[in-house]
Design a protein around this motif. Structure first.
Motif, PDB file in Angstrom:
ATOM      1  N   SER A  88      49.247  35.192  39.766  1.00 26.73           N
ATOM      2  CA  SER A  88      48.853  35.412  41.163  1.00 26.73           C
ATOM      3  C   SER A  88      49.854  36.345  41.854  1.00 26.73           C
ATOM      4  N   GLN A  89      51.131  36.173  41.537  1.00 31.71           N
ATOM      5  CA  GLN A  89      52.160  37.068  42.094  1.00 31.71           C
ATOM      6  C   GLN A  89      51.976  38.488  41.580  1.00 31.71           C
ATOM      7  N   GLU A  91      49.163  39.879  40.638  1.00 31.07           N
ATOM      8  CA  GLU A  91      47.983  40.475  41.279  1.00 31.07           C
ATOM      9  C   GLU A  91      48.305  40.962  42.690  1.00 31.07           C
ATOM     10  N   LYS A  92      49.146  40.233  43.409  1.00 33.17           N
ATOM     11  CA  LYS A  92      49.524  40.654  44.758  1.00 33.17           C
ATOM     12  C   LYS A  92      50.448  41.872  44.709  1.00 33.17           C
ATOM     13  N   LYS A  93      51.419  41.827  43.801  1.00 32.25           N
ATOM     14  CA  LYS A  93      52.392  42.917  43.716  1.00 32.25           C
ATOM     15  C   LYS A  93      51.738  44.227  43.298  1.00 32.25           C
ATOM     16  N   TYR A  94      50.751  44.132  42.395  1.00 36.55           N
ATOM     17  CA  TYR A  94      50.129  45.345  41.854  1.00 36.55           C
ATOM     18  C   TYR A  94      48.662  45.455  42.278  1.00 36.55           C
ATOM     19  N   ALA A  95      48.372  45.052  43.491  1.00 40.11           N
ATOM     20  CA  ALA A  95      46.998  45.110  43.988  1.00 40.11           C
ATOM     21  C   ALA A  95      46.433  46.519  43.855  1.00 40.11           C
ATOM     22  N   ASP A 135      40.250  28.960  39.413  1.00 41.64           N
ATOM     23  CA  ASP A 135      41.375  28.615  40.285  1.00 41.64           C
ATOM     24  C   ASP A 135      41.468  27.114  40.523  1.00 41.64           C
TER      25      ASP A 135
END
Length: 454
Positions: A88-89, A91-95, A135
């Motif tokens: 999840s981190q 996906e957020k960092k490399y959106a 999820d």
């Protein structure tokens, strides 16, 4: 000064000396550990790119993302749940730059609810709700059927259709396809991640480990785009030259099967599995349920043979091996086999005799067999046979002569058994006699061009 006072003074000086020595000895080592820990080298990612087709697997992220992250996962695996938070981190960092592709790899031999959870997720995907179910499955360790149905209602599924779809052949095919792919790229545990086809070391790795490999692949992909490759075609181009299989060449050995060894299954089965094991070995205990799964899944096609290899580091193992031989003499080997693996802290003589009595054995015969030179000779013969073919660890399995040290999850073992059954069917149809089948399978495997060794 009194003698007692002098002795007290001397004792104090000696004690002080040793405390001082201990302080001088240990303090630098502790300081060294603190200094070196932050600079400990992280395992580097293999440069090999593996063939991992997206197909119709669930995808989250843009189709033109420059990095494709393929995950093999098991919803009952605690390490997968831990890794889910890290993903999840990522996906957020490399959106916008990373897309996630999910592959099912339920390890049912150790996670009995994993297959049901995988079916629940894939069936939810048939209604366009895969990620919502995904999820929820990772958010809670509760994966019983009632909880899964509650999740289905919470995410707005047609629950009756979802229940039917879980038994649909298409759901079974998707999960089997993913499991076969995992085996093909030598995935043996979960979670397993691949970044643009390259394996991420460490499974449930920290965010910085993901970032290191993603940044490396992202730079390569940006270079491809600058040279004219459309962003939506980057992964396909990378996959064109990917390695199709990571399965190592099998080690194939001629393994004899003594007529008096404990076994189940027909003598002329299509697949012969020989295991060397130690009743006090914790890894053997974990493999024992897989043996029962084999028995249930292949009553006619597999012969399973047990051989003893009590290891020197397990003090109760020699007596337990003799207990296995003694139980076999009264037709109770397999009940005793299961009991000893389930009670590895109770392998003393009194406990073994109590267990033998609980299985209805003649205790006088059992005790005599425990102490018999013939029993000791049986165990020694198995140990010598193991040494002769280079077996030194337990459990070690041979599937038609193909060696597996440490065993395999049932899913992977099943895939190999099925391949061996197909190989046996081809030989039988060509005229090979059933009595000659095992020797022929081993000989052909050892001479295969895949690199197997005899």
């Amino acid at each position: 000064m009194k003698v007692s006072a002098i002795l007290t003074l001397i004792a104090g000086l000696v004690l002080g000396f040793f405390i001082g020595q201990a302080t001088r000895t240990t303090a630098p080592a502790s300081a060294q550990r603190q200094a070196t820990a932050p600079t400990r080298a992280r395992p580097t990612a293999d440069s090999t790119v593996y063939r991992l087709p997206v197909e119709d697997s669930p995808v989250r992220g843009p189709a033109d993302a420059l990095v494709t992250l393929v995950e093999f996962s098991d919803y009952q695996c605690p390490f997968c749940r831990q890794a889910h938070a890290t993903v999840s981190q990522v996906e957020k960092k490399y959106a916008g730059k990373v897309r996630l592709v999910m592959k099912e790899f339920p390890l049912v031999s150790i996670h009995p609810q994993a297959m049901g959870a995988a079916r629940a997720a894939v069936a939810a995907g048939m209604q366009g709700r895969y990620w919502e179910m995904h999820d929820r499955l990772f958010a809670s360790p509760q994966l019983d059927p009632e909880t899964l149905e509650r999740y289905a209602r919470e995410i707005g599924l047609d629950v009756e259709r979802w229940k039917r779809d879980q038994d649909d052949a298409r759901v079974t095919a998707v999960i089997q396809r993913d499991m076969d792919l995992a085996t093909n790229v030598n995935v043996t545990g979960t979670p397993a991640f691949f970044v643009n086809g390259r394996r991420l070391p460490g499974g449930a790795a920290p965010l910085d480990a993901f970032s290191t490999l993603i940044d490396e692949e992202l730079a390569k992909a940006e270079g491809m785009v600058r040279q004219g490759t459309p962003a939506s075609q980057v992964y396909a181009r990378i996959q064109e030259k990917a390695v199709v299989s990571a399965i190592p060449p099998p080690v194939v050995k001629k393994v004899d099967v003594p007529a008096d060894a404990p076994s189940f299954g027909p003598a002329m089965a299509k697949v012969t599995i020989v295991e060397w094991s130690d009743f006090q070995c914790p890894y053997c205990s974990r493999a024992a349920p897989v043996v029962e799964q084999i028995r249930q899944a292949y009553p006619r096609d597999v012969r399973f043979v047990f051989r003893h290899l009590p290891l020197p580091m397990h003090p109760d193992a020699p007596l337990a091996a003799r207990a296995g031989v003694a139980a076999q003499a009264q037709g109770k080997f397999w009940p005793m086999h299961d009991w000893m693996y389930q009670h590895q802290r109770e392998l003393d003589r009194a406990s073994l005799e109590k267990a033998a009595a609980s299985f209805g054995m003649d205790l006088a015969r059992f005790r005599a067999a425990l102490d018999s030179p013939a029993t000791e000779a049986r165990v020694a013969a198995d140990k010598q046979a193991a040494s002769d073919i280079g077996v030194s660890a337990t459990p070690t399995f041979f599937v038609n002569g193909r060696e597996h040290v440490g065993g395999l999850p049932f899913e992977q073992l099943k895939a190999e058994i099925d391949r061996e059954i197909a190989r046996a069917d081809r030989l039988l149809s060509s005229g090979v006699k059933p009595a000659e089948l095992y020797g022929r399978l081993v000989a052909d495997g050892a001479g295969a061009p895949s690199g197997a060794r005899n």
